[in-house]
Design an enzyme around this catalytic site. Structure first.
Site: not given
Length: 682
Positions: A307, A378, A380, A382, A518
């Site tokens: 990340d 979210t 999805q 964004r 995470d």
């Protein structure tokens, strides 16, 4: 006892390991290690022969047989001791965690909000979904998610780190672990597990589990060692008729000594200890591995998915600039951006509120008093935002806002596209703000690449490991940061589905993939990855999907995990090389001593000029036992690891452990032979 300060030979651990080594002398325990089981049978056989000789029922030198038998038993004990010491160190680390578990009471709230009526109940009666209140000085009674409040938490009982951490509702720091202590303020927590299923319970059970399962590489190596043992067993068995035919039959005691010295007892005695120690070293790095298979896979990893935020960059992206669209005032953009961020508890969201306050003295407003509805981010959509007084304000990634604008019948301005590209080329992250279908402008979020990270990636590249940066940024921003950090590739505008697809793509190419995560949205990718390190501060779903948990919640730890895995594989390979090379020197010691009387020509092989046949055989057996003890520290600590290419690493280990395995026995056996001769023991 601190997990990080556990001495290699803690006196209490050594004493306990000695007791366990004696207990492991039973056939059932020995059968699990085929190589050492052969030594155990040889010890039993030579003991019976010694007793028969001492009683006069069988001709021969009872004292010599007793010495051989005694050292064979010592060989088995030393192998048992190595395994017991490694297991004892792991159990000691687990015992330090048991002290964290305390019988305590919890304040169970009747309603999920601060100030609600509470009942005092035993902590071990809390169930999944229960809501509890903890205040300064309280022990958190269960694993859970913070749904209200913020507090400073002492997690040293779990992580070993004395510095307190902040746990608060929303964002990435909402997860708490049972057994940790609240230092200040208060938290309302929703329990996420039932009794006996807490992270602490699983950690203890994992280390103290009934029987450690062997890893695939360990099984393959065991099969190789068994094959070598069978070959040497057959070879040794055929030597007796040869010697008998020559008119001077070799005794069974000598043949057993020869067999034990030829089979790979060194690695056979240390193999289990190496596996246990690998998991123990992982725990020493504050990483909990669910199995030895996970540690082993870490050593074979050749693709790292990292990340960007927190791993490659410092992870504290801050709003640095408001860039309005054509015809929009900067203050209008700042006001809309602040409204969209009022309920956004992420560091980025708070920095937007602060920047608007600093630039235009726009004060924070309470979302509830405004009768507004917050729209959370979210994976999805964004984007996030707020609905207030018939105004629909959103902020998010360029693509997400473009789709939102077009879905509402609007047009995405070309000048905003140019501003987005300009921000991205500077390595910043652009967030676009829109009200209804009107694009107001861009917020620039700046992050800083960690110092020294480029050099670490260069080391990984030298080891044949490909690094891939995962980010939600657009391709231009991702490309700029990837070039600055020195990663091999990147995945921009990453979604959970895209990460999962990328992992499957690499696995289809025969690669092993490691990643960190995470969030609940990371769970599918974590479950798919070969090495999946979940953050301790992450959600319960992420922890359950991963095969490792990092107690420090440090995404950079993934690189250290790979190093530990490679160190375990290198240790196993190095000691196997050393063990097999050992056989050559022992061959030159025992073969001439055992068969020179029958075949005098074999005296030419006595290049060490050992004192007598009996001293030569006994010296080899003694060395064979002692070398296990001398190698225990190496098995537990691991061989020295250096980031080299595979070919360079192979050459280095062959020189050190291959050549060392040839030379050390020559020196050791000769020294033991001299001592036995000087002391008049042979």
């Amino acid at each position: 006892m601190s997990r990080k300060q556990l001495a290699l030979f803690e006196p209490t651990l050594v004493l306990q390991a000695l007791k366990e080594a004696v207990k492991k002398l039973n056939p059932q325990a020995q059968w699990r290690n085929p190589v050492m089981f052969i030594v155990w049978i040889g010890s039993l056989l030579t003991t019976c022969i010694c007793i028969a000789m001492a009683s006069g029922a069988m001709p021969g030198n009872a004292l010599f047989s007793a010495a051989i038998s005694g050292w064979l038993w010592v060989t088995v004990l030393f192998a048992n001791f190595a395994e017991a010491l490694a297991e004892g160190r792991s159990k000691a680390q687990a015992n330090s965690l048991k002290g964290v578990k305390k019988t305590a009471f919890a304040r169970k709230l009747r309603e999920p909000k601060y100030g609600a009526a509470a009942d005092k109940v035993p902590a071990d009666q809390l169930r999944k979904g229960d809501i509890v209140l903890v205040e300064a000085g309280d022990i958190i009674p269960c694993d859970g998610e913070v749904i209200e409040g913020g507090a400073s938490v002492d997690e040293s009982a779990i992580t070993g780190e004395s510095a307190p951490v902040i746990r608060e509702s929303g964002g990435d720091f909402a997860s708490v672990t049972g057994g940790t202590r609240i230092l200040s303020d208060w938290l309302v927590i929703e329990c996420s597990v039932n009794p006996g299923e807490t992270f602490l319970d699983r950690m203890i059970a994992m280390v103290e589990g009934a029987q450690r399962r062997k890893t695939p590489n360990e099984i393959a190596l065991t099969i190789l060692l068994i094959a070598l043992t069978i070959v040497f067993l057959l070879a040794t068995a055929t030597l007796w008729p040869f010697s008998a035919w020559g008119g001077n039959a070799v005794s069974v005691t000598v043949l057993v000594a020869l067999l034990v010295c030829l089979i790979p007892t060194t690695i056979g005695g240390l193999l289990s200890a190496i596996g246990v120690a690998g998991m123990s070293r992982m725990l020493g790095a504050n990483v909990i591995a669910t199995s030895g298979r996970a540690v082993e896979a870490a050593g074979d990893v050749d693709v790292l998915l990292l990340d960007k935020t927190g791993t490659i960059t410092l992870g504290n992206r801050q709003a640095s600039e408001f860039i309005p669209a054509q015809g929009v005032e900067e203050k209008t953009l700042a006001n809309a951006a602040q409204l969209a961020s009022l309920a956004d508890e992420t560091p980025e969201g708070r920095s937007i509120v602060i920047l608007a306050k600093q630039r235009f003295n726009l004060r924070e407003r309470d979302v509830q008093s405004l009768h507004a509805t917050f729209v959370p981010f979210t994976a999805q959509s964004r984007m996030s935002g707020i609905n207030i007084d018939n105004r629909m304000i959103r902020k998010g990634s360029v693509d997400a806002i473009r789709r939102h604008v077009e879905a509402n019948g609007g047009h995405f301005p070309a000048d905003v596209d140019q501003k987005v590209d300009q921000v991205a080329r500077q390595g910043a992250t652009p967030l676009v703000v829109v009200e209804g279908s009107r694009v107001l402008g861009v917020i620039a979020l700046k992050d800083i690449v960690k110092g020294g990270i480029k050099e670490r990636f260069a080391q990984l590249r030298k080891m044949g490991i490909k690094t891939v940066m995962i980010t939600g940024d657009n391709r231009l921003t991702a490309a700029a940061i990837a070039a600055e950090a020195g990663v091999d590739d990147f995945l921009a505008e990453a979604t959970p589905e895209a990460k999962l697809a990328l992992i499957r793509q690499y696995q289809a190419e025969g690669r092993l993939v490691a990643m960190t995560g995470d969030g609940t949205n990371d769970a599918p990718a974590l479950a798919q990855a070969d090495v999946a390190v979940a953050m301790n501060s992450g959600t319960q779903a992420a922890k359950e999907a991963g095969n490792m948990v990092d107690l420090d919640s440090n995404p950079t730890k993934l690189i250290e995990v790979v190093h530990i895995g490679k160190q375990m594989l290198m240790t196993r390979g190095s000691l196997t090389t050393f063990s097999i090379a050992n056989d050559v020197a022992k061959y030159f010691a025992i073969i001439p001593a055992a068969f020179a009387a029958t075949y005098p020509q074999l005296n030419a092989l006595n290049i060490m000029r050992l004192h007598s046949p009996d001293s030569a055989i006994l010296s080899a057996v003694i060395f064979n036992a002692l070398i296990i003890v001398f190698l225990i520290p190496l098995a537990l600590k691991g061989v020295s690891y250096k980031p080299l290419t595979a070919s360079a690493m192979l050459r280095r280990n062959l020189w050190i452990y291959g050549l060392g395995g040839l030379l050390v026995p020559f020196i050791g056996i000769k020294v033991i032979d001299l001592l036995l001769t000087v002391c008049g023991l042979v």
